[in-house]
Design a protein around this motif. Structure first.
Motif, mmCIF file in Angstrom:
data_model
loop_
_atom_site.group_PDB
_atom_site.id
_atom_site.type_symbol
_atom_site.label_atom_id
_atom_site.label_comp_id
_atom_site.label_asym_id
_atom_site.label_seq_id
_atom_site.Cartn_x
_atom_site.Cartn_y
_atom_site.Cartn_z
ATOM 1 N N ASP A 1 10.258 9.048 -2.906
ATOM 2 C CA ASP A 1 10.989 7.806 -2.647
ATOM 3 C C ASP A 1 11.672 7.764 -1.282
ATOM 4 O O ASP A 1 11.598 6.729 -0.595
ATOM 5 C CB ASP A 1 11.992 7.524 -3.763
ATOM 6 C CG ASP A 1 11.316 7.087 -5.065
ATOM 7 O OD1 ASP A 1 10.120 6.734 -5.015
ATOM 8 O OD2 ASP A 1 11.984 7.102 -6.116
ATOM 9 N N PRO A 2 12.326 8.844 -0.829
ATOM 10 C CA PRO A 2 12.928 8.779 0.514
ATOM 11 C C PRO A 2 11.891 8.583 1.624
ATOM 12 O O PRO A 2 12.144 7.857 2.590
ATOM 13 C CB PRO A 2 13.633 10.128 0.665
ATOM 14 C CG PRO A 2 13.809 10.644 -0.713
ATOM 15 C CD PRO A 2 12.692 10.078 -1.512
ATOM 16 N N ILE A 3 10.744 9.196 1.470
ATOM 17 C CA ILE A 3 9.678 9.044 2.468
ATOM 18 C C ILE A 3 9.153 7.616 2.442
ATOM 19 O O ILE A 3 8.921 7.008 3.490
ATOM 20 C CB ILE A 3 8.546 10.061 2.199
ATOM 21 C CG1 ILE A 3 9.080 11.479 2.355
ATOM 22 C CG2 ILE A 3 7.355 9.806 3.120
ATOM 23 C CD1 ILE A 3 8.152 12.550 1.847
ATOM 24 N N GLU A 4 9.003 7.086 1.244
ATOM 25 C CA GLU A 4 8.533 5.711 1.090
ATOM 26 C C GLU A 4 9.498 4.730 1.768
ATOM 27 O O GLU A 4 9.071 3.817 2.475
ATOM 28 C CB GLU A 4 8.413 5.402 -0.399
ATOM 29 C CG GLU A 4 7.745 4.106 -0.725
ATOM 30 C CD GLU A 4 7.614 3.904 -2.232
ATOM 31 O OE1 GLU A 4 7.700 2.745 -2.649
ATOM 32 O OE2 GLU A 4 7.443 4.887 -2.978
ATOM 33 N N GLU A 5 10.783 4.929 1.594
ATOM 34 C CA GLU A 5 11.786 4.060 2.212
ATOM 35 C C GLU A 5 11.713 4.146 3.743
ATOM 36 O O GLU A 5 11.808 3.125 4.431
ATOM 37 C CB GLU A 5 13.180 4.439 1.739
ATOM 38 C CG GLU A 5 13.456 4.069 0.297
ATOM 39 C CD GLU A 5 14.822 4.528 -0.186
ATOM 40 O OE1 GLU A 5 15.724 4.705 0.661
ATOM 41 O OE2 GLU A 5 14.979 4.710 -1.394
ATOM 42 N N LYS A 6 11.533 5.349 4.260
ATOM 43 C CA LYS A 6 11.432 5.514 5.714
ATOM 44 C C LYS A 6 10.178 4.822 6.260
ATOM 45 O O LYS A 6 10.221 4.213 7.326
ATOM 46 C CB LYS A 6 11.433 6.986 6.098
ATOM 47 C CG LYS A 6 12.799 7.617 5.956
ATOM 48 C CD LYS A 6 12.836 9.010 6.521
ATOM 49 C CE LYS A 6 14.234 9.557 6.289
ATOM 50 N NZ LYS A 6 14.629 10.493 7.305
ATOM 51 N N LEU A 7 9.081 4.932 5.533
ATOM 52 C CA LEU A 7 7.853 4.272 5.968
ATOM 53 C C LEU A 7 8.014 2.753 5.966
ATOM 54 O O LEU A 7 7.531 2.071 6.879
ATOM 55 C CB LEU A 7 6.674 4.688 5.090
ATOM 56 C CG LEU A 7 6.191 6.128 5.284
ATOM 57 C CD1 LEU A 7 5.144 6.486 4.232
ATOM 58 C CD2 LEU A 7 5.623 6.320 6.677
ATOM 59 N N HIS A 8 8.699 2.222 4.961
ATOM 60 C CA HIS A 8 8.964 0.783 4.937
ATOM 61 C C HIS A 8 9.796 0.383 6.167
ATOM 62 O O HIS A 8 9.553 -0.661 6.772
ATOM 63 C CB HIS A 8 9.701 0.390 3.652
ATOM 64 C CG HIS A 8 8.814 0.277 2.461
ATOM 65 N ND1 HIS A 8 8.645 -0.896 1.774
ATOM 66 C CD2 HIS A 8 8.041 1.190 1.824
ATOM 67 C CE1 HIS A 8 7.814 -0.701 0.770
ATOM 68 N NE2 HIS A 8 7.437 0.566 0.782
ATOM 69 N N GLY A 9 10.773 1.212 6.513
ATOM 70 C CA GLY A 9 11.585 0.948 7.695
ATOM 71 C C GLY A 9 10.769 0.988 8.981
ATOM 72 O O GLY A 9 10.989 0.183 9.888
ATOM 73 N N LEU A 10 9.831 1.919 9.051
ATOM 74 C CA LEU A 10 8.968 1.996 10.236
ATOM 75 C C LEU A 10 8.080 0.762 10.364
ATOM 76 O O LEU A 10 7.842 0.278 11.468
ATOM 77 C CB LEU A 10 8.108 3.257 10.179
ATOM 78 C CG LEU A 10 8.828 4.571 10.459
ATOM 79 C CD1 LEU A 10 7.892 5.756 10.211
ATOM 80 C CD2 LEU A 10 9.348 4.600 11.885
ATOM 81 N N GLY B 1 0.819 -1.208 0.000
ATOM 82 C CA GLY B 1 0.000 0.000 0.000
ATOM 83 C C GLY B 1 0.851 1.256 0.000
ATOM 84 O O GLY B 1 0.544 2.228 -0.698
ATOM 85 N N ILE B 2 1.937 1.242 0.769
ATOM 86 C CA ILE B 2 2.855 2.384 0.794
ATOM 87 C C ILE B 2 3.477 2.586 -0.581
ATOM 88 O O ILE B 2 3.573 3.713 -1.078
ATOM 89 C CB ILE B 2 3.948 2.176 1.862
ATOM 90 C CG1 ILE B 2 3.338 2.243 3.260
ATOM 91 C CG2 ILE B 2 5.067 3.202 1.714
ATOM 92 C CD1 ILE B 2 4.265 1.767 4.373
ATOM 93 N N THR B 3 3.889 1.486 -1.214
ATOM 94 C CA THR B 3 4.513 1.571 -2.540
ATOM 95 C C THR B 3 3.535 2.102 -3.579
ATOM 96 O O THR B 3 3.881 2.978 -4.377
ATOM 97 C CB THR B 3 5.045 0.183 -2.960
ATOM 98 O OG1 THR B 3 6.008 -0.245 -1.999
ATOM 99 C CG2 THR B 3 5.674 0.232 -4.333
ATOM 100 N N LYS B 4 2.309 1.583 -3.574
ATOM 101 C CA LYS B 4 1.304 2.042 -4.546
ATOM 102 C C LYS B 4 0.978 3.519 -4.341
ATOM 103 O O LYS B 4 0.858 4.280 -5.299
ATOM 104 C CB LYS B 4 0.035 1.202 -4.441
ATOM 105 C CG LYS B 4 0.212 -0.193 -4.997
ATOM 106 C CD LYS B 4 -1.047 -1.017 -4.844
ATOM 107 C CE LYS B 4 -0.816 -2.431 -5.350
ATOM 108 N NZ LYS B 4 -2.001 -3.273 -5.176
ATOM 109 N N THR B 5 0.845 3.915 -3.085
ATOM 110 C CA THR B 5 0.577 5.327 -2.797
ATOM 111 C C THR B 5 1.757 6.188 -3.219
ATOM 112 O O THR B 5 1.581 7.255 -3.808
ATOM 113 C CB THR B 5 0.285 5.512 -1.298
ATOM 114 O OG1 THR B 5 -0.812 4.680 -0.928
ATOM 115 C CG2 THR B 5 -0.037 6.956 -0.983
ATOM 116 N N GLY B 6 2.978 5.704 -2.931
ATOM 117 C CA GLY B 6 4.183 6.430 -3.333
ATOM 118 C C GLY B 6 4.284 6.587 -4.830
ATOM 119 O O GLY B 6 4.684 7.644 -5.331
ATOM 120 N N ASP B 7 3.920 5.540 -5.577
ATOM 121 C CA ASP B 7 3.943 5.631 -7.037
ATOM 122 C C ASP B 7 2.942 6.666 -7.540
ATOM 123 O O ASP B 7 3.253 7.465 -8.420
ATOM 124 C CB ASP B 7 3.637 4.270 -7.666
ATOM 125 C CG ASP B 7 4.760 3.273 -7.480
ATOM 126 O OD1 ASP B 7 5.898 3.692 -7.145
ATOM 127 O OD2 ASP B 7 4.508 2.060 -7.661
#
Length: 70
Positions: free
Chosen positions: A43-52, A25-31
């Protein structure tokens, strides 16, 4: 009275069970947002959210030692 540790544990279990779905969901929203404002910003925000999500899915307690097999 509310047991916040119990709620935290339940939330961690829920995130751990559904981490892949949450990340998708994060990836689709990021795209989608990246197409509008630019992937370099998203992309940096998406990576941080994946880490969280990864951090929230882990239980911070050390694993219990397994008894030796005799």
């Amino acid at each position: 009275m509310v047991d916040f540790n119990e709620l935290k544990d339940k939330a961690q279990d829920l995130v751990a069970q559904h981490a892949d779905t949450i990340k998708d969901g994060i990836t689709k929203t990021g795209d989608f947002v990246g197409e509008k404002v630019g992937h370099d910003k998203v992309d940096p925000i998406e990576e941080k959210l994946h880490g969280l999500v990864d951090k929230a899915a882990r239980n911070d307690e050390p694993p219990s030692p397994t008894p030796p097999v005799v």
